[in-house]
Design a protein around this motif. Structure first.
Motif, PDB file in Angstrom:
ATOM      1  N   THR A 181      -5.085  14.907 -12.027  1.00 24.63           N
ATOM      2  CA  THR A 181      -5.468  16.109 -11.286  1.00 24.63           C
ATOM      3  C   THR A 181      -6.740  15.940 -10.473  1.00 24.63           C
ATOM      4  OG1 THR A 181      -6.643  16.970 -13.228  1.00 24.63           O
ATOM      5  CG2 THR A 181      -4.337  17.601 -12.969  1.00 24.63           C
ATOM      6  N   SER A 182      -7.617  15.002 -10.863  1.00 30.10           N
ATOM      7  CA  SER A 182      -8.888  14.890 -10.129  1.00 30.10           C
ATOM      8  C   SER A 182      -9.409  13.465  -9.994  1.00 30.10           C
ATOM      9  CB  SER A 182      -9.962  15.749 -10.818  1.00 30.10           C
ATOM     10  OG  SER A 182     -10.158  15.324 -12.158  1.00 30.10           O
ATOM     11  N   GLY A 183      -8.668  12.464 -10.463  1.00 30.96           N
ATOM     12  CA  GLY A 183      -9.163  11.095 -10.391  1.00 30.96           C
ATOM     13  C   GLY A 183      -8.130  10.088  -9.936  1.00 30.96           C
ATOM     14  N   PHE A 184      -7.221  10.512  -9.065  1.00 29.37           N
ATOM     15  CA  PHE A 184      -6.145   9.623  -8.649  1.00 29.37           C
ATOM     16  C   PHE A 184      -6.679   8.364  -7.960  1.00 29.37           C
ATOM     17  CE2 PHE A 184      -2.748   8.120  -5.849  1.00 29.37           C
ATOM     18  CZ  PHE A 184      -1.670   8.086  -6.711  1.00 29.37           C
ATOM     19  N   ASP A 185      -7.705   8.494  -7.141  1.00 30.99           N
ATOM     20  CA  ASP A 185      -8.256   7.331  -6.443  1.00 30.99           C
ATOM     21  C   ASP A 185      -8.816   6.302  -7.415  1.00 30.99           C
ATOM     22  OD1 ASP A 185      -7.547   8.342  -4.000  1.00 30.99           O
ATOM     23  OD2 ASP A 185      -9.530   9.147  -3.520  1.00 30.99           O
ATOM     24  N   LYS A 186      -9.430   6.777  -8.491  1.00 35.52           N
ATOM     25  CA  LYS A 186      -9.947   5.846  -9.507  1.00 35.52           C
ATOM     26  C   LYS A 186      -8.798   5.103 -10.169  1.00 35.52           C
ATOM     27  CE  LYS A 186     -14.082   8.579 -10.574  1.00 35.52           C
ATOM     28  NZ  LYS A 186     -14.807   9.351 -11.625  1.00 35.52           N
ATOM     29  N   LEU A 187      -7.718   5.819 -10.425  1.00 37.95           N
ATOM     30  CA  LEU A 187      -6.560   5.182 -11.038  1.00 37.95           C
ATOM     31  C   LEU A 187      -5.922   4.173 -10.085  1.00 37.95           C
ATOM     32  CD1 LEU A 187      -4.982   5.212 -13.657  1.00 37.95           C
ATOM     33  CD2 LEU A 187      -3.510   6.978 -12.705  1.00 37.95           C
ATOM     34  N   LEU A 188      -5.940   4.467  -8.791  1.00 41.98           N
ATOM     35  CA  LEU A 188      -5.428   3.510  -7.810  1.00 41.98           C
ATOM     36  C   LEU A 188      -6.182   2.186  -7.884  1.00 41.98           C
ATOM     37  CD1 LEU A 188      -4.691   5.232  -4.360  1.00 41.98           C
ATOM     38  CD2 LEU A 188      -3.113   3.938  -5.802  1.00 41.98           C
ATOM     39  N   ARG A 189      -7.484   2.252  -8.125  1.00 47.93           N
ATOM     40  CA  ARG A 189      -8.277   1.026  -8.176  1.00 47.93           C
ATOM     41  C   ARG A 189      -7.953   0.182  -9.402  1.00 47.93           C
ATOM     42  NH1 ARG A 189     -12.179   4.548  -5.739  1.00 47.93           N
ATOM     43  NH2 ARG A 189     -13.179   5.086  -7.717  1.00 47.93           N
ATOM     44  N   LEU A 190      -7.321   0.781 -10.400  1.00 47.08           N
ATOM     45  CA  LEU A 190      -6.893   0.032 -11.583  1.00 47.08           C
ATOM     46  C   LEU A 190      -5.457  -0.483 -11.444  1.00 47.08           C
ATOM     47  CD1 LEU A 190      -8.243   2.207 -14.541  1.00 47.08           C
ATOM     48  CD2 LEU A 190      -9.043  -0.060 -13.848  1.00 47.08           C
ATOM     49  N   SER A 191      -4.821  -0.139 -10.339  1.00 47.19           N
ATOM     50  CA  SER A 191      -3.416  -0.473 -10.157  1.00 47.19           C
ATOM     51  C   SER A 191      -3.264  -1.591  -9.132  1.00 47.19           C
ATOM     52  CB  SER A 191      -2.642   0.770  -9.696  1.00 47.19           C
ATOM     53  OG  SER A 191      -2.806   1.841 -10.621  1.00 47.19           O
ATOM     54  N   GLY A 192      -2.069  -2.152  -9.088  1.00 46.42           N
ATOM     55  CA  GLY A 192      -1.814  -3.252  -8.165  1.00 46.42           C
ATOM     56  C   GLY A 192      -0.480  -3.093  -7.477  1.00 46.42           C
ATOM     57  N   LYS A 193      -0.146  -4.082  -6.652  1.00 44.57           N
ATOM     58  CA  LYS A 193       1.107  -4.066  -5.892  1.00 44.57           C
ATOM     59  C   LYS A 193       2.040  -5.125  -6.444  1.00 44.57           C
ATOM     60  CE  LYS A 193       1.682  -2.116  -2.426  1.00 44.57           C
ATOM     61  NZ  LYS A 193       2.277  -0.785  -2.118  1.00 44.57           N
ATOM     62  N   VAL A 194       3.294  -4.746  -6.627  1.00 43.05           N
ATOM     63  CA  VAL A 194       4.338  -5.701  -6.985  1.00 43.05           C
ATOM     64  C   VAL A 194       4.758  -6.423  -5.708  1.00 43.05           C
ATOM     65  CG1 VAL A 194       6.638  -5.960  -7.996  1.00 43.05           C
ATOM     66  CG2 VAL A 194       5.092  -4.170  -8.828  1.00 43.05           C
ATOM     67  N   ALA A 195       4.962  -7.730  -5.810  1.00 40.50           N
ATOM     68  CA  ALA A 195       5.250  -8.533  -4.615  1.00 40.50           C
ATOM     69  C   ALA A 195       6.459  -8.003  -3.851  1.00 40.50           C
ATOM     70  CB  ALA A 195       5.468  -9.990  -5.011  1.00 40.50           C
ATOM     71  N   VAL A 196       7.508  -7.594  -4.576  1.00 40.26           N
ATOM     72  CA  VAL A 196       8.711  -7.125  -3.893  1.00 40.26           C
ATOM     73  C   VAL A 196       8.432  -5.847  -3.113  1.00 40.26           C
ATOM     74  CG1 VAL A 196       9.612  -5.800  -5.868  1.00 40.26           C
ATOM     75  CG2 VAL A 196      11.186  -6.704  -4.154  1.00 40.26           C
ATOM     76  N   PHE A 197       7.565  -4.967  -3.635  1.00 40.98           N
ATOM     77  CA  PHE A 197       7.237  -3.753  -2.908  1.00 40.98           C
ATOM     78  C   PHE A 197       6.351  -4.047  -1.708  1.00 40.98           C
ATOM     79  CE2 PHE A 197       8.903  -1.335  -6.474  1.00 40.98           C
ATOM     80  CZ  PHE A 197       9.392  -0.211  -5.847  1.00 40.98           C
ATOM     81  N   THR A 198       5.476  -5.023  -1.832  1.00 41.47           N
ATOM     82  CA  THR A 198       4.662  -5.418  -0.683  1.00 41.47           C
ATOM     83  C   THR A 198       5.563  -5.867   0.465  1.00 41.47           C
ATOM     84  OG1 THR A 198       2.804  -6.084  -2.096  1.00 41.47           O
ATOM     85  CG2 THR A 198       2.882  -7.011   0.122  1.00 41.47           C
ATOM     86  N   ASP A 199       6.568  -6.679   0.140  1.00 41.11           N
ATOM     87  CA  ASP A 199       7.503  -7.132   1.173  1.00 41.11           C
ATOM     88  C   ASP A 199       8.317  -5.972   1.738  1.00 41.11           C
ATOM     89  OD1 ASP A 199       9.191  -9.228   2.584  1.00 41.11           O
ATOM     90  OD2 ASP A 199      10.698  -8.238   1.337  1.00 41.11           O
ATOM     91  N   ILE A 200       8.814  -5.095   0.854  1.00 44.38           N
ATOM     92  CA  ILE A 200       9.613  -3.954   1.306  1.00 44.38           C
ATOM     93  C   ILE A 200       8.805  -3.080   2.249  1.00 44.38           C
ATOM     94  CG2 ILE A 200      10.601  -1.758   0.543  1.00 44.38           C
ATOM     95  CD1 ILE A 200      11.674  -3.270  -1.923  1.00 44.38           C
ATOM     96  N   GLU A 201       7.580  -2.754   1.859  1.00 45.52           N
ATOM     97  CA  GLU A 201       6.773  -1.847   2.676  1.00 45.52           C
ATOM     98  C   GLU A 201       6.381  -2.480   4.005  1.00 45.52           C
ATOM     99  OE1 GLU A 201       3.743  -0.743  -0.129  1.00 45.52           O
ATOM    100  OE2 GLU A 201       5.217   0.255  -1.406  1.00 45.52           O
ATOM    101  N   ARG A 202       6.119  -3.787   4.000  1.00 46.68           N
ATOM    102  CA  ARG A 202       5.812  -4.473   5.257  1.00 46.68           C
ATOM    103  C   ARG A 202       7.031  -4.462   6.179  1.00 46.68           C
ATOM    104  NH1 ARG A 202       3.990  -8.846   3.251  1.00 46.68           N
ATOM    105  NH2 ARG A 202       5.980  -9.942   3.126  1.00 46.68           N
ATOM    106  N   THR A 203       8.211  -4.714   5.615  1.00 45.35           N
ATOM    107  CA  THR A 203       9.412  -4.782   6.439  1.00 45.35           C
ATOM    108  C   THR A 203       9.833  -3.399   6.922  1.00 45.35           C
ATOM    109  OG1 THR A 203      10.105  -6.666   5.081  1.00 45.35           O
ATOM    110  CG2 THR A 203      11.742  -5.741   6.561  1.00 45.35           C
ATOM    111  N   VAL A 204       9.753  -2.401   6.040  1.00 46.98           N
ATOM    112  CA  VAL A 204      10.055  -1.031   6.462  1.00 46.98           C
ATOM    113  C   VAL A 204       9.060  -0.580   7.526  1.00 46.98           C
ATOM    114  CG1 VAL A 204      10.130   1.385   5.712  1.00 46.98           C
ATOM    115  CG2 VAL A 204      11.195  -0.388   4.306  1.00 46.98           C
ATOM    116  N   GLY A 205       7.785  -0.940   7.333  1.00 46.31           N
ATOM    117  CA  GLY A 205       6.753  -0.567   8.295  1.00 46.31           C
ATOM    118  C   GLY A 205       6.941  -1.187   9.665  1.00 46.31           C
TER     119      GLY A 205
END
Length: 346
Positions: A181-205
């Motif tokens: 509810t109030s710290g989503f950006d902090k949680l983003l900094r603890l998270s990462g990208k899966v290689a397959v999603f990086t490729d998908i998002e680059r190709t969709v983009g």
């Protein structure tokens, strides 16, 4: 009652044996704390054989008045999505999951993207993963499942995480309602990208993913929006895939959406974080029969060769080039209707 602009559908199969209900709670909290006004969207949860029933959970969490609840006796993600699609009131549907939390502006970004796109399309939100939560049963208390942590340490792709959890204190890092509810950006900094999603998002983009022969393989669930009319026109999800644990239901849907003429578009302002959960040893058992069913259903070379994409770690564009070499095409998608049931051999 005004007609909403967006319907969020979440199939929920929450049992103590699977991963409990803490992820669903956080997913719903994130959806209830959006910049999009509450009267412009609705949330449908399809109780897909949960124990305890979701109706009890919603009352306990104080969310009963924000959620439309459907109940099914039989577990199956395709059937659950179809039940939600059938009653959705909005012209746009977000295909969610019970372990995905959303940034506060995600729904507004999806609605804006479709309003500005100028053509029917699938909107791909930007997906991250809180890797460390795979070790937790209850993510809100950081309840570690000992055998899962040992399994993580024994897998080459996650051995680094088992060590990092101790070194960085991630084995005690719960994901809490306050994070959502109030710290989503902090949680983003603890998270990462899966290689397959990086490729998908680059190709969709790039704007051309849906035109590639293998572009349909980019389709996923969790943070993806589709026009309701298109989902209904193609018959929704293929419920036969529920017989195989729902495996490949996302890419099979993606193939039919592309054949139907939808484009793929990246919604870069709509982030979400997946909270992976402990899995049993047999969770992959449905993948092979699901692929065999897809090959028999669609009778297409790109479908028949799709196992190479999953097994060899190809990118969408490079796999499309491989298909072009194999079958003598340009690698661009040429719509071809799937075979009718009476055209298939026994």
């Amino acid at each position: 009652m005004s007609t909403p602009e967006l319907t969020v559908i979440i199939p929920a199969h929450c049992t103590d044996r699977r991963h409990g209900s803490s992820r669903l709670r956080l997913a719903l909290l994130s959806l209830c704390h959006q910049t999009l006004p509450a009267d412009r969207y609705e949330i449908i949860v399809v109780d897909n054989g949960s124990d305890p029933p979701v109706t009890d959970l919603l009352a306990r969490w104080g969310l009963a008045d924000r959620v439309r609840l459907l109940t099914r006796a039989r577990n199956g993600i395709c059937g659950a999505f179809n039940a939600g699609i059938a009653v959705a009131r909005a012209p746009l549907i977000l295909l969610g999951t019970d372990d995905e939390i959303f940034g506060p502006g995600a729904l507004e970004a999806h609605v804006r993207h479709h309003a500005e796109s100028g053509q029917p399309q699938v909107g791909f939100g930007v997906c991250y993963m809180a890797y460390h939560t795979e070790a937790f049963h209850d993510v809100t208390t950081a309840e570690v499942v000992p055998h899962v942590r040992a399994r993580m340490a024994g897998r080459a792709e996650s051995a680094w995480l088992a060590g990092a959890m101790t070194a960085l204190g991630l084995d005690r890092r719960a994901v809490t309602p306050a994070d959502v509810t109030s710290g989503f950006d902090k949680l983003l900094r603890l998270s990462g990208k899966v290689a397959v999603f990086t490729d998908i998002e680059r190709t969709v983009g790039s704007g051309r993913c849906h035109r590639l022969t293998a572009g349909w393989l980019a389709m996923r669930l969790g943070n993806h929006t589709v026009p309701t009319e298109a989902l209904r026109a193609i018959g929704g999800f293929d419920e036969q895939l529920d017989e195989y644990g729902g495996w490949l239901s996302d890419v099979e849907l993606g193939l039919r959406l592309v054949v139907h003429g939808l484009a793929f578009g990246l919604v870069s302002a709509a982030p979400s974080i997946n909270l992976p959960h402990p899995r049993g040893d047999g969770y992959l058992m449905g993948e092979v029969p699901a692929m065999a069913y897809m090959v028999d259903k669609h009778r297409r070379v790109d479908v028949a060769l799709a196992p190479l994409y999953f097994q060899r770690g190809y990118g969408i564009a490079s796999f499309s080039r491989l298909l072009a070499t194999a079958v003598g095409t340009t690698g661009e998608f040429a719509p071809a209707a799937p075979a009718r049931p009476d055209e298939r051999t026994a």
